[in-house]
Design a protein around this motif. Structure first.
Motif, short mmCIF file in Angstrom:
data_model
loop_
_atom_site.label_atom_id
_atom_site.label_comp_id
_atom_site.label_asym_id
_atom_site.label_seq_id
_atom_site.Cartn_x
_atom_site.Cartn_y
_atom_site.Cartn_z
N ARG A 170 36.78 22.88 -11.58
CA ARG A 170 36.43 22.20 -12.23
C ARG A 170 36.11 21.02 -11.97
NH1 ARG A 170 39.18 18.50 -17.45
NH2 ARG A 170 40.09 17.50 -15.57
N GLU A 171 35.94 20.44 -11.42
CA GLU A 171 34.81 19.17 -11.09
C GLU A 171 33.85 19.43 -10.01
OE1 GLU A 171 35.34 15.95 -7.39
OE2 GLU A 171 36.67 16.38 -8.18
N MET A 172 33.62 20.63 -9.27
CA MET A 172 32.96 21.21 -8.91
C MET A 172 31.63 21.80 -10.07
SD MET A 172 32.81 24.53 -6.28
CE MET A 172 31.48 25.66 -5.87
N LEU A 173 32.73 23.02 -10.75
CA LEU A 173 31.63 23.24 -12.10
C LEU A 173 30.87 21.71 -12.60
CD1 LEU A 173 30.92 25.49 -13.73
CD2 LEU A 173 33.08 25.04 -15.08
N ALA A 212 45.62 22.93 -19.38
CA ALA A 212 46.53 21.83 -19.04
C ALA A 212 47.13 21.84 -17.67
CB ALA A 212 46.62 20.44 -19.46
N ASP A 213 48.34 22.87 -18.04
CA ASP A 213 48.33 22.87 -16.15
C ASP A 213 48.74 23.39 -15.10
OD1 ASP A 213 51.45 22.52 -18.29
OD2 ASP A 213 51.51 24.98 -18.46
N ASP A 214 47.43 24.01 -15.52
CA ASP A 214 46.43 23.58 -14.25
C ASP A 214 44.81 23.57 -13.94
OD1 ASP A 214 45.86 25.40 -11.14
OD2 ASP A 214 45.08 27.09 -12.95
N GLN A 224 43.33 11.99 -14.01
CA GLN A 224 43.72 11.94 -14.91
C GLN A 224 45.37 13.34 -14.14
OE1 GLN A 224 45.51 9.29 -16.76
NE2 GLN A 224 43.60 8.19 -16.14
N GLU A 225 44.33 14.26 -13.86
CA GLU A 225 45.05 15.71 -13.22
C GLU A 225 46.45 15.48 -12.44
OE1 GLU A 225 42.00 14.87 -12.03
OE2 GLU A 225 40.25 16.37 -12.82
N ARG A 226 47.49 16.34 -12.88
CA ARG A 226 49.14 15.73 -12.42
C ARG A 226 49.51 17.61 -12.12
NH1 ARG A 226 53.59 16.81 -13.80
NH2 ARG A 226 55.54 15.44 -12.88
N VAL A 227 49.84 17.19 -10.71
CA VAL A 227 50.63 19.14 -10.47
C VAL A 227 51.98 18.67 -10.37
CG1 VAL A 227 50.38 20.72 -9.02
CG2 VAL A 227 48.09 19.92 -9.22
N HIS A 260 38.06 17.42 -20.46
CA HIS A 260 37.78 16.08 -20.30
C HIS A 260 39.05 15.81 -21.46
CE1 HIS A 260 34.87 16.32 -17.33
NE2 HIS A 260 35.65 16.92 -16.70
N GLN A 261 38.87 15.47 -22.44
CA GLN A 261 39.63 15.31 -23.90
C GLN A 261 41.21 15.77 -23.12
OE1 GLN A 261 37.50 16.85 -26.49
NE2 GLN A 261 35.59 15.10 -27.30
N VAL A 262 41.09 17.24 -22.94
CA VAL A 262 42.68 17.73 -22.50
C VAL A 262 43.31 16.99 -22.10
CG1 VAL A 262 44.03 19.35 -22.57
CG2 VAL A 262 42.11 19.65 -24.06
N VAL A 263 42.11 16.87 -20.79
CA VAL A 263 43.28 16.27 -19.20
C VAL A 263 41.87 15.23 -18.76
CG1 VAL A 263 44.80 16.50 -16.76
CG2 VAL A 263 44.46 17.87 -18.36
N PRO A 264 42.22 13.86 -18.72
CA PRO A 264 40.89 13.47 -18.49
C PRO A 264 40.62 13.32 -16.64
CG PRO A 264 41.37 11.64 -20.13
CD PRO A 264 42.99 13.04 -19.40
N PRO A 265 39.45 13.48 -16.29
CA PRO A 265 39.71 13.55 -14.55
C PRO A 265 40.14 12.32 -14.10
CG PRO A 265 37.06 13.77 -15.57
CD PRO A 265 38.05 13.25 -16.80
#
Length: 141
Positions: free
Chosen positions: A55-58, A31-33, A125-128, A118-123
């Motif tokens: 992840r989105e490309m995968l 989740a940190d990346d 909702q990513e935050r850097v 997606h359960q860890v970080v939903p699409p």
């Protein structure tokens, strides 16, 4: 909640002249990346290659062709045998051309791994932590 997802899968490396060769891929998500998935390919205890994938490309590669650079993904097969075809272009060879590897992985296994991420970080909702990173860089200067 756990911020890591890890899954090990048996995949098929397409080897010229010999057909399919089983190798392991260790998929990792942190989740940190949040935009990246690591894929470490191994055989007989040796790392063959390590790639950072988007992840989105995968996810998009499960339903259609994606990628124009060093990584290209597309669905292959149909029904219960649906696979994700992963093509990797590596470093230049001494005699010209580039190293090229093709790996086939069972698509439902990739979809299940992505669902866990997606359960860890939903699409969406990513935050850097850009502000924190800049503050750290500026404080050391």
């Amino acid at each position: 909640m756990n911020s890591f997802v890890h899954k090990t899968l048996v995949v098929q490396l397409l080897a010229p002249g010999t057909g399919r060769c089983p190798v392991l891929v260790h998929l990792g998500y942190d989740a940190d990346d949040p935009f990246a998935v690591t894929a470490v390919f191994a055989h007989d205890g040796h790392v063959l290659a390590s790639w950072r994938l988007d992840r989105e490309m995968l996810s998009a590669g499960l339903s259609g062709p994606v990628g124009v650079g060093d990584v290209r993904l597309r669905p292959a097969g149909t029904g219960p045998w649906q696979e994700l075809r992963m093509e990797f272009l590596g470093d230049a060879r001494p005699g010209g051309g580039r190293h090229h590897a093709v790996v086939l992985v069972w698509a439902p296994a990739i979809a299940a791994f992505l669902l866990e991420t997606h359960q860890v970080v939903p699409p969406g909702q990513e935050r850097v932590p850009v502000d924190e990173l800049l503050a750290e860089i500026l404080s050391t200067g």
